[in-house]
Scaffold this motif. Structure first.
Motif, PDB file in Angstrom:
ATOM      1  N   LEU A  17       0.808  -1.213   0.000  1.00 13.89           N
ATOM      2  CA  LEU A  17       0.000   0.000   0.000  1.00 13.89           C
ATOM      3  C   LEU A  17       0.843   1.265   0.000  1.00 13.89           C
ATOM      4  O   LEU A  17       0.342   2.346  -0.313  1.00 13.89           O
ATOM      5  CB  LEU A  17      -0.947  -0.005   1.205  1.00 13.89           C
ATOM      6  N   ASP A  18       2.141   1.135   0.358  1.00  8.39           N
ATOM      7  CA  ASP A  18       2.991   2.319   0.347  1.00  8.39           C
ATOM      8  C   ASP A  18       3.589   2.604  -1.026  1.00  8.39           C
ATOM      9  O   ASP A  18       4.349   3.564  -1.180  1.00  8.39           O
ATOM     10  CB  ASP A  18       4.094   2.195   1.398  1.00  8.39           C
ATOM     11  N   TYR A  19       3.240   1.798  -2.019  1.00 10.54           N
ATOM     12  CA  TYR A  19       3.677   2.040  -3.389  1.00 10.54           C
ATOM     13  C   TYR A  19       2.554   2.719  -4.172  1.00 10.54           C
ATOM     14  O   TYR A  19       1.427   2.847  -3.704  1.00 10.54           O
ATOM     15  CB  TYR A  19       4.101   0.732  -4.058  1.00 10.54           C
ATOM     16  N   TYR A  20       2.857   3.113  -5.402  1.00  9.86           N
ATOM     17  CA  TYR A  20       1.880   3.849  -6.193  1.00  9.86           C
ATOM     18  C   TYR A  20       0.700   2.974  -6.601  1.00  9.86           C
ATOM     19  O   TYR A  20      -0.458   3.385  -6.533  1.00  9.86           O
ATOM     20  CB  TYR A  20       2.558   4.424  -7.442  1.00  9.86           C
ATOM     21  N   ALA A  21       1.006   1.765  -7.043  1.00 12.92           N
ATOM     22  CA  ALA A  21      -0.063   0.920  -7.585  1.00 12.92           C
ATOM     23  C   ALA A  21       0.408  -0.516  -7.657  1.00 12.92           C
ATOM     24  O   ALA A  21       1.605  -0.822  -7.490  1.00 12.92           O
ATOM     25  CB  ALA A  21      -0.459   1.394  -8.993  1.00 12.92           C
ATOM     26  N   VAL A  22      -0.532  -1.400  -7.907  1.00 10.11           N
ATOM     27  CA  VAL A  22      -0.233  -2.791  -8.239  1.00 10.11           C
ATOM     28  C   VAL A  22      -0.895  -3.072  -9.575  1.00 10.11           C
ATOM     29  O   VAL A  22      -1.868  -2.400  -9.955  1.00 10.11           O
ATOM     30  CB  VAL A  22      -0.736  -3.767  -7.170  1.00 10.11           C
ATOM     31  N   GLY A  23      -0.376  -4.053 -10.279  1.00 14.00           N
ATOM     32  CA  GLY A  23      -0.964  -4.323 -11.589  1.00 14.00           C
ATOM     33  C   GLY A  23      -0.539  -5.646 -12.151  1.00 14.00           C
ATOM     34  O   GLY A  23       0.183  -6.418 -11.517  1.00 14.00           O
ATOM     35  N   TRP A  24      -1.023  -5.892 -13.367  1.00 14.14           N
ATOM     36  CA  TRP A  24      -0.712  -7.116 -14.098  1.00 14.14           C
ATOM     37  C   TRP A  24      -0.237  -6.764 -15.504  1.00 14.14           C
ATOM     38  O   TRP A  24      -0.750  -5.829 -16.135  1.00 14.14           O
ATOM     39  CB  TRP A  24      -1.945  -8.013 -14.210  1.00 14.14           C
ATOM     40  N   PHE A  25       0.736  -7.535 -15.968  1.00 10.22           N
ATOM     41  CA  PHE A  25       1.252  -7.441 -17.322  1.00 10.22           C
ATOM     42  C   PHE A  25       1.188  -8.837 -17.930  1.00 10.22           C
ATOM     43  O   PHE A  25       1.031  -9.834 -17.211  1.00 10.22           O
ATOM     44  CB  PHE A  25       2.721  -6.975 -17.321  1.00 10.22           C
ATOM     45  N   ARG A  26       1.341  -8.885 -19.238  1.00  8.92           N
ATOM     46  CA  ARG A  26       1.463 -10.191 -19.886  1.00  8.92           C
ATOM     47  C   ARG A  26       2.430 -10.094 -21.052  1.00  8.92           C
ATOM     48  O   ARG A  26       2.652  -9.021 -21.608  1.00  8.92           O
ATOM     49  CB  ARG A  26       0.106 -10.705 -20.357  1.00  8.92           C
ATOM     50  N   GLN A  27       3.007 -11.243 -21.384  1.00  3.97           N
ATOM     51  CA  GLN A  27       3.929 -11.305 -22.516  1.00  3.97           C
ATOM     52  C   GLN A  27       3.682 -12.578 -23.294  1.00  3.97           C
ATOM     53  O   GLN A  27       3.851 -13.680 -22.749  1.00  3.97           O
ATOM     54  CB  GLN A  27       5.379 -11.235 -22.039  1.00  3.97           C
ATOM     55  N   ALA A  28       3.275 -12.405 -24.532  1.00  2.00           N
ATOM     56  CA  ALA A  28       3.066 -13.534 -25.422  1.00  2.00           C
ATOM     57  C   ALA A  28       4.357 -13.806 -26.183  1.00  2.00           C
ATOM     58  O   ALA A  28       5.204 -12.916 -26.323  1.00  2.00           O
ATOM     59  CB  ALA A  28       1.930 -13.223 -26.390  1.00  2.00           C
ATOM     60  N   PRO A  29       4.524 -15.036 -26.701  1.00  2.00           N
ATOM     61  CA  PRO A  29       5.750 -15.366 -27.440  1.00  2.00           C
ATOM     62  C   PRO A  29       5.993 -14.403 -28.598  1.00  2.00           C
ATOM     63  O   PRO A  29       5.084 -14.137 -29.385  1.00  2.00           O
ATOM     64  CB  PRO A  29       5.476 -16.781 -27.942  1.00  2.00           C
ATOM     65  N   GLY A  30       7.190 -13.863 -28.664  1.00  3.74           N
ATOM     66  CA  GLY A  30       7.554 -12.976 -29.758  1.00  3.74           C
ATOM     67  C   GLY A  30       7.004 -11.574 -29.646  1.00  3.74           C
ATOM     68  O   GLY A  30       7.172 -10.767 -30.565  1.00  3.74           O
ATOM     69  N   LYS A  31       6.346 -11.269 -28.527  1.00  5.06           N
ATOM     70  CA  LYS A  31       5.755  -9.941 -28.361  1.00  5.06           C
ATOM     71  C   LYS A  31       6.335  -9.258 -27.132  1.00  5.06           C
ATOM     72  O   LYS A  31       6.900  -9.899 -26.241  1.00  5.06           O
ATOM     73  CB  LYS A  31       4.235 -10.039 -28.222  1.00  5.06           C
ATOM     74  N   GLU A  32       6.158  -7.934 -27.087  1.00  3.80           N
ATOM     75  CA  GLU A  32       6.624  -7.183 -25.934  1.00  3.80           C
ATOM     76  C   GLU A  32       5.665  -7.368 -24.762  1.00  3.80           C
ATOM     77  O   GLU A  32       4.481  -7.670 -24.934  1.00  3.80           O
ATOM     78  CB  GLU A  32       6.726  -5.693 -26.284  1.00  3.80           C
TER      79      GLU A  32
END
Length: 118
Positions: free
Chosen positions: A29-44
């Motif tokens: 909670l002392d950070y700005y935010a929490v989140g999720w990312f994803r990475q598919a093969p060959g993609k950023e």
């Protein structure tokens, strides 16, 4: 330091649902935010959800808006990503993250594989 451990990935058929969990070693909670990312093969790696700690605001890109929902349980130091109406193009490794600022990720989880296939 914050350690993040994701779970809940797996194989699901198109149209199905999964809920990912991300357990943190301590409160974030002392950070700005929490989140999720994803990475598919060959993609950023792409950001797919963000939950602000200051005002509870959320962000979703068009690709997942209306299908994915981020939430948190502060008592358990855990963040969730509910994914509904999954599509084959959602197949990727999913990472949870703790943001020090809107654009800076300070901590990453190790990732969990999500495969959407019939």
């Amino acid at each position: 330091q914050v350690q993040l451990v994701e779970s809940g990935g797996g194989l699901v058929q198109p149209g199905g649902s999964l809920r990912l969990s991300c357990a943190a070693s301590r409160s974030t909670l002392d950070y700005y935010a929490v989140g999720w990312f994803r990475q598919a093969p060959g993609k950023e790696r792409e950001e797919i959800s963000c939950l602000s700690n200051s005002d509870g605001g959320t962000y979703y890109p068009k690709s997942v808006k209306g299908r994915f929902t981020i939430s948190r349980d502060n008592a358990k130091n855990t963040v969730y990503l509910q994914m509904n109406s999954l599509k084959p193009e959602d197949t990727a490794v999913y990472f949870c993250a703790v943001n020090g600022t809107r654009l800076r990720v300070d901590y990453w989880g190790q990732g969990t594989q999500v495969t959407v296939s019939s």
